[in-house]
Design an enzyme around this catalytic site. Structure first.
Site, PDB file in Angstrom:
ATOM      1  CD  GLN A 119       7.603   0.950  -2.029  1.00 45.92           C
ATOM      2  OE1 GLN A 119       7.760   1.765  -2.932  1.00 45.92           O
ATOM      3  NE2 GLN A 119       8.495   0.821  -1.064  1.00 45.92           N
ATOM      4  CG  ASP A 120      -1.002   1.634  -5.098  1.00 46.22           C
ATOM      5  OD1 ASP A 120      -0.729   1.646  -6.317  1.00 46.22           O
ATOM      6  OD2 ASP A 120      -2.131   1.892  -4.647  1.00 46.22           O
ATOM      7  CG  HIS A 121      -0.136   6.659  -0.420  1.00 48.21           C
ATOM      8  ND1 HIS A 121      -1.475   6.796  -0.653  1.00 48.21           N
ATOM      9  CD2 HIS A 121       0.212   7.695   0.382  1.00 48.21           C
ATOM     10  CE1 HIS A 121      -1.931   7.872  -0.032  1.00 48.21           C
ATOM     11  NE2 HIS A 121      -0.917   8.429   0.600  1.00 48.21           N
ATOM     12  CG  HIS A 152      -1.687   1.283   1.387  1.00 46.92           C
ATOM     13  ND1 HIS A 152      -2.684   1.680   0.525  1.00 46.92           N
ATOM     14  CD2 HIS A 152      -1.578   2.263   2.322  1.00 46.92           C
ATOM     15  CE1 HIS A 152      -3.165   2.842   0.927  1.00 46.92           C
ATOM     16  NE2 HIS A 152      -2.507   3.226   2.009  1.00 46.92           N
TER      17      HIS A 152
END
Length: 107
Positions: free
Chosen positions: A81-83, A79
């Site tokens: 890294q996605d952010h 999450h």
């Protein structure tokens, strides 16, 4: 400090930096919409600083990984890294939108 706590600190720093970068990029668009291009550029620069913080945290993680210190992967890490990746994309798009507002104002 335990490895788990250190990992959680990195995750939170990524989420915070990504959120701050996205917020600054959004404010850049808002400023450009209001024809305040100086403020828009300042906010884009601010977004870049937050993204640099996230990049530094990622680089530290990659360096540790290369040295054999494997980070525990968790849904929270994914999450985070996605952010950051979303914030990078949003910042890039904000830069383009600011430029479009400048061109519209010049015509």
């Amino acid at each position: 400090m335990s490895e788990e706590i250190e990992n959680q600190k990195v995750i939170m720093s990524l989420i915070i930096a990504g959120g701050n970068a996205k917020g600054a990029a959004f404010l850049a668009i808002k400023a450009a919409k209001e024809k305040d291009f100086k403020e828009a550029e300042l906010k884009l620069t601010e977004a870049d600083r937050f993204l640099a913080q996230a990049h530094n945290a990622q680089t530290d993680m990659l360096t540790k990984e290369a040295n054999g210190e494997h980070a525990q992967m968790s849904l929270l890490m994914v999450h985070a890294q996605d952010h950051v990746m979303t914030a990078i994309t949003f910042r890039d798009l904000a830069g383009e939108i600011v430029e479009l507002y400048k061109r519209i104002e010049d015509k």
